[in-house]
Design a protein around this motif. Structure first.
Motif, mmCIF file in Angstrom:
data_model
loop_
_atom_site.group_PDB
_atom_site.id
_atom_site.type_symbol
_atom_site.label_atom_id
_atom_site.label_comp_id
_atom_site.label_asym_id
_atom_site.label_seq_id
_atom_site.Cartn_x
_atom_site.Cartn_y
_atom_site.Cartn_z
ATOM 1 N N THR A 108 14.407 -5.679 9.859
ATOM 2 C CA THR A 108 13.234 -6.048 10.655
ATOM 3 C C THR A 108 13.155 -7.542 10.902
ATOM 4 O O THR A 108 12.234 -8.006 11.570
ATOM 5 C CB THR A 108 11.949 -5.587 9.945
ATOM 6 O OG1 THR A 108 11.907 -6.135 8.619
ATOM 7 C CG2 THR A 108 11.901 -4.060 9.852
ATOM 8 N N VAL A 109 14.078 -8.303 10.331
ATOM 9 C CA VAL A 109 14.145 -9.743 10.580
ATOM 10 C C VAL A 109 15.553 -10.070 11.054
ATOM 11 O O VAL A 109 16.490 -9.287 10.880
ATOM 12 C CB VAL A 109 13.805 -10.557 9.308
ATOM 13 C CG1 VAL A 109 12.405 -10.260 8.831
ATOM 14 C CG2 VAL A 109 14.824 -10.291 8.204
ATOM 15 N N GLY A 110 15.688 -11.214 11.656
ATOM 16 C CA GLY A 110 16.989 -11.665 12.141
ATOM 17 C C GLY A 110 17.083 -13.168 12.087
ATOM 18 O O GLY A 110 16.121 -13.865 11.697
ATOM 19 N N PRO A 111 18.218 -13.733 12.450
ATOM 20 C CA PRO A 111 18.384 -15.182 12.433
ATOM 21 C C PRO A 111 17.280 -15.894 13.207
ATOM 22 O O PRO A 111 16.948 -15.523 14.332
ATOM 23 C CB PRO A 111 19.754 -15.386 13.095
ATOM 24 C CG PRO A 111 20.501 -14.126 12.797
ATOM 25 C CD PRO A 111 19.466 -13.046 12.850
ATOM 26 N N GLY A 112 16.699 -16.896 12.558
ATOM 27 C CA GLY A 112 15.611 -17.647 13.178
ATOM 28 C C GLY A 112 14.234 -17.251 12.687
ATOM 29 O O GLY A 112 13.269 -17.999 12.887
ATOM 30 N N ASP A 113 14.091 -16.084 12.044
ATOM 31 C CA ASP A 113 12.790 -15.636 11.549
ATOM 32 C C ASP A 113 12.462 -16.308 10.221
ATOM 33 O O ASP A 113 13.335 -16.445 9.347
ATOM 34 C CB ASP A 113 12.770 -14.117 11.360
ATOM 35 C CG ASP A 113 12.824 -13.362 12.670
ATOM 36 O OD1 ASP A 113 12.374 -13.928 13.688
ATOM 37 O OD2 ASP A 113 13.308 -12.213 12.692
ATOM 38 N N HIS A 114 11.203 -16.690 10.045
ATOM 39 C CA HIS A 114 10.773 -17.294 8.785
ATOM 40 C C HIS A 114 10.384 -16.187 7.807
ATOM 41 O O HIS A 114 9.692 -15.236 8.162
ATOM 42 C CB HIS A 114 9.575 -18.226 9.017
ATOM 43 C CG HIS A 114 9.119 -18.925 7.783
ATOM 44 N ND1 HIS A 114 8.172 -18.405 6.919
ATOM 45 C CD2 HIS A 114 9.498 -20.114 7.231
ATOM 46 C CE1 HIS A 114 7.978 -19.232 5.920
ATOM 47 N NE2 HIS A 114 8.769 -20.280 6.081
ATOM 48 N N VAL A 115 10.856 -16.317 6.564
ATOM 49 C CA VAL A 115 10.533 -15.355 5.521
ATOM 50 C C VAL A 115 10.055 -16.107 4.295
ATOM 51 O O VAL A 115 10.373 -17.280 4.094
ATOM 52 C CB VAL A 115 11.753 -14.475 5.163
ATOM 53 C CG1 VAL A 115 12.202 -13.650 6.352
ATOM 54 C CG2 VAL A 115 12.909 -15.326 4.648
ATOM 55 N N CYS A 116 9.275 -15.432 3.488
ATOM 56 C CA CYS A 116 8.786 -16.014 2.244
ATOM 57 C C CYS A 116 8.875 -14.962 1.143
ATOM 58 O O CYS A 116 9.316 -13.829 1.380
ATOM 59 C CB CYS A 116 7.346 -16.530 2.403
ATOM 60 S SG CYS A 116 6.169 -15.272 2.938
ATOM 61 N N GLU A 117 8.444 -15.309 -0.041
ATOM 62 C CA GLU A 117 8.499 -14.385 -1.168
ATOM 63 C C GLU A 117 7.719 -13.115 -0.840
ATOM 64 O O GLU A 117 6.554 -13.157 -0.460
ATOM 65 C CB GLU A 117 7.892 -15.054 -2.408
ATOM 66 C CG GLU A 117 7.911 -14.204 -3.649
ATOM 67 C CD GLU A 117 9.267 -14.172 -4.319
ATOM 68 O OE1 GLU A 117 9.516 -13.245 -5.108
ATOM 69 O OE2 GLU A 117 10.070 -15.075 -4.051
#
Length: 438
Positions: A239-248
């Motif tokens: 559900t995420v890809g390069p460029g997406d911000h993710v956190c804990e």
């Protein structure tokens, strides 16, 4: 949602090579200075067993020469650092995001290491000069290193001179885009059945949760992910890809399977999650949209009233055109990646063709609507991309062409309207280009 065909890809070495290059740049500088110390300590003692070659010096002249070389190289290293700092500030004014993309500044560390290493070598040899013995070869090597340093420095400064212009930065990004698109989105692919996405809906399956530091998805190790999923007879929907911000705690995707007809085996969720690599900054490695973002940044900065440089915007459009031509036939949007047997194992999302065209052109057309150069150059761009585009990808191009027609009619004078309705690859200055048939 439209699903594009895809296939198992070969090894993508670009991310690994770029990480290695980023590591080696400071390492080369340190290694150069360490080698200078070793050479400076060893060469004067080895001269007794070597032929007596080199420039002729008496001890006093040799000491003066080495001292001058050491002092000059230390001063020169400070000049190099100052010059690179000023260049970085100039590039940041174009777009602060360009610093992390252009690798020229990391290579400048190697130049600093070479210049400083020459100074260190001269100082070490200077400490070993005796009144009754002159290390002719060692002093000659120091002089030769000055010549090498000068040549390398001039070449580096020439590269920086071309890089700091708007057009130079656009070309640098365009060169990076060419390699990353070919590595991340190779042309061709095996068709995927229309029902292959059944059961891949987001929210179903076992979630993959990010447990590391916060940051931006830098890349996805699809080969490793496919290997793990194939070994466990599972399917992964990211559900995420390069460029997406993710956190804990961010859900990276969902794991489906194994199929009931197969013997169940535990799916290593942590290993699958580690295939999504997170870093502090966004890169172009697997993210063509970011490259288009940088090129659009260069163009709209040039079109701002404070700069008012449409020619630089046209140079950015040159690279945008080449990028869109490369992307127009590639699988985009939602894609299914298959294993070696043709079984879909990975579902991932990426910007669609419509979104990429919008990212590449809409802001430029908004800020450059009053620029004859921009309007005429974009018209050629649309014609060029449409000439090689499949039928299902021509709609966004036709929409922008209609927008250009409307923008041309906003000029007050009929002469300017006629000029704006023309197509010119150089914006203004080249021969009018004929429109490509659609």
């Amino acid at each position: 949602m439209e699903l594009e065909p895809w296939h198992t890809r070969g090894p993508v070495t670009t991310p690994r090579v770029r990480r290695l290059a980023a590591f080696l740049s400071p390492a080369v500088a340190v290694a150069t200075m360490a080698a200078a110390v070793g050479l400076g300590l060893g060469l004067p003692h080895w001269e007794d067993s070597l032929p007596q070659v080199g420039l002729t010096y008496d001890p006093g002249t040799a000491a003066t020469t080495l001292a001058a070389i050491a002092g000059g190289m230390i001063t020169l290293s400070g000049f190099v650092i100052t010059a690179v700092t000023l260049v970085i500030q100039t590039v940041q004014n174009m777009s602060p995001r360009l610093i992390g993309v252009i690798g020229h500044f990391r290579r400048s560390l190697a130049v600093v290491g070479l210049v400083t290493g020459t100074a260190v070598y001269a100082l070490v040899v200077l400490a070993q000069i005796r009144p009754d013995e002159t290390p002719r070869l060692s002093v000659t090597v120091a002089v030769a290193l000055v010549v090498v340093d000068t040549a390398v420095l001039l070449q580096s400064l020439t590269g920086l001179r071309h890089l700091v212009t708007g057009g130079g930065l656009a070309r640098a990004v365009g060169e990076l885009m060419a390699g990353s698109i070919d590595a991340a989105l190779p042309p061709g692919g095996t068709a995927v059945a229309s029902g292959a996405a059944d059961g891949w809906a987001s929210g179903s399956g076992v979630p993959l949760v990010h447990t590391g530091r916060s940051g931006v998805v830098r890349s996805v190790d699809e080969r490793r992910l496919l290997r793990i999923a194939t070994d466990r007879d599972a399917r992964v929907s990211l559900t995420v890809g390069p460029g997406d911000h993710v956190c804990e705690g961010t859900v990276l995707g969902y794991v489906h399977g194994p199929e009931p007809s197969h013997e169940p085996r535990p799916v290593p969720l942590r290993r699958l999650a580690s295939c999504v690599r997170v870093d502090r900054v966004r890169t172009i490695v697997q993210d063509p949209a970011y490259g288009l973002r940088l090129l659009a940044d260069i163009a709209i900065r040039a079109l701002s009233p404070a700069v008012n440089d449409p020619t630089t915007a046209v140079q950015a459009l040159d690279q945008i055109e080449e990028t869109l031509v490369r992307l127009v036939a590639r699988p985009l949007g939602v894609t299914l990646v298959t294993d070696a047997d043709g079984t879909p194992r990975l579902r991932r999302s990426a910007p669609s063709w419509h979104e990429l065209v919008s990212l590449a052109l809409d802001e430029i057309l908004d800020y450059g609507s009053a620029s004859l150069q921009v309007v005429r150059r974009v018209r050629v761009l649309l014609d060029t991309v449409a000439a090689v585009a499949p039928d299902h990808r021509r709609a966004p191009l036709a929409e922008r062409l209609a927008l250009l027609d409307r923008l041309a009619r906003t000029f007050r004078d009929p002469l300017l309207v006629a000029v704006a309705e023309g197509a010119d690859r150089q914006g203004l200055g080249g021969a009018e280009a004929p429109s490509n048939p659609r």
